[in-house]
Design a protein around this motif. Structure first.
Motif, mmCIF file in Angstrom:
data_model
loop_
_atom_site.group_PDB
_atom_site.id
_atom_site.type_symbol
_atom_site.label_atom_id
_atom_site.label_comp_id
_atom_site.label_asym_id
_atom_site.label_seq_id
_atom_site.Cartn_x
_atom_site.Cartn_y
_atom_site.Cartn_z
ATOM 1 N N GLN A 98 0.908 -1.090 -0.126
ATOM 2 C CA GLN A 98 -0.030 0.167 -0.092
ATOM 3 C C GLN A 98 0.955 1.192 -0.047
ATOM 4 O O GLN A 98 1.841 1.251 0.882
ATOM 5 C CB GLN A 98 -0.863 -0.018 1.337
ATOM 6 N N GLU A 100 1.149 5.216 0.446
ATOM 7 C CA GLU A 100 0.335 6.341 0.980
ATOM 8 C C GLU A 100 1.361 7.671 1.006
ATOM 9 O O GLU A 100 2.428 7.576 1.215
ATOM 10 C CB GLU A 100 0.262 5.862 2.620
ATOM 11 N N LEU A 135 -2.950 2.031 -4.021
ATOM 12 C CA LEU A 135 -3.096 3.405 -3.432
ATOM 13 C C LEU A 135 -4.115 3.720 -3.560
ATOM 14 O O LEU A 135 -5.178 3.397 -4.230
ATOM 15 C CB LEU A 135 -1.910 4.269 -4.042
ATOM 16 N N THR A 136 -4.502 4.869 -2.729
ATOM 17 C CA THR A 136 -5.657 5.599 -2.829
ATOM 18 C C THR A 136 -5.229 7.100 -3.051
ATOM 19 O O THR A 136 -4.116 7.561 -2.638
ATOM 20 C CB THR A 136 -6.723 5.666 -1.391
ATOM 21 N N SER A 137 -6.312 7.899 -3.790
ATOM 22 C CA SER A 137 -5.906 9.241 -3.981
ATOM 23 C C SER A 137 -7.097 10.091 -3.662
ATOM 24 O O SER A 137 -8.275 9.680 -4.065
ATOM 25 C CB SER A 137 -5.332 9.449 -5.196
#
Length: 171
Positions: A98, A100, A135-137
């Motif tokens: 992940q 970040e 990943l997140t955005s």
């Protein structure tokens, strides 16, 4: 990751990527707070009291599943990101990475540093045996979404968050 810095050549400029140390915390907090989506998370007085950030750093630094890195140029921290290595039962017990808090200081953007960092992160995930990098955005960061797309990431999921207010256990 070893403690030795990894050289990054970005637009013919030599930089070094290395594991973050306690002395880097203020610079990392500044990078994170400078991003608009993070401003509601880190108040403008972040510099006044680093205590919660230092406690978080200690938790990250002592956990072998966590890796906080910084990029230095001319003795200054100009970028950062955190990797978390997550074991799971999905995908035949695959390990996933992940990514970040990817941040590049505004005066170092547009030169390929973010791409070099992400290539390094992908290589580190492979080295550790990960089957997936995720990943997140923040939805407002459309330029970041285009950037991740150019690197081969696909927008495959919709994320959800639930903010938990601080509770007063005594009362």
């Amino acid at each position: 990751m070893t403690t030795e810095p990894t050289p990054l050549d970005v637009a013919r400029v030599r930089m070094s990527l290395r594991r973050a140390v306690r002395a880097d915390v203020a610079a990392v907090v500044d990078l994170i707070a400078a991003e608009q989506p993070g401003r509601h998370l880190d108040d403008s007085d972040a510099d006044a009291d680093l205590t919660p950030y230092l406690a978080a750093f200690e938790a990250i630094d002592t956990d072998p599943a966590q890796l906080l890195v910084v990029v230095e140029h001319d003795g200054e921290i100009v970028a950062t990101m955190q990797l978390t290595f997550i074991p799971g039962l999905a995908r035949r017990g695959a390990l996933r990475a992940q990514v970040e808090a990817v941040r590049v200081r505004h005066d170092h953007r547009g030169r390929g540093l973010g791409a070099a960092m992400m290539r390094w992160a992908i290589a580190e995930a492979r080295r550790r045996g990960c089957a997936l990098v995720q990943l997140t955005s923040d939805t407002s960061r459309t330029a970041a979404h285009r950037f991740y797309g150019r690197l081969g990431f696909t927008a495959s999921h919709t994320g959800f968050k639930l903010r938990l207010p601080e509770s007063d256990e005594d009362g």
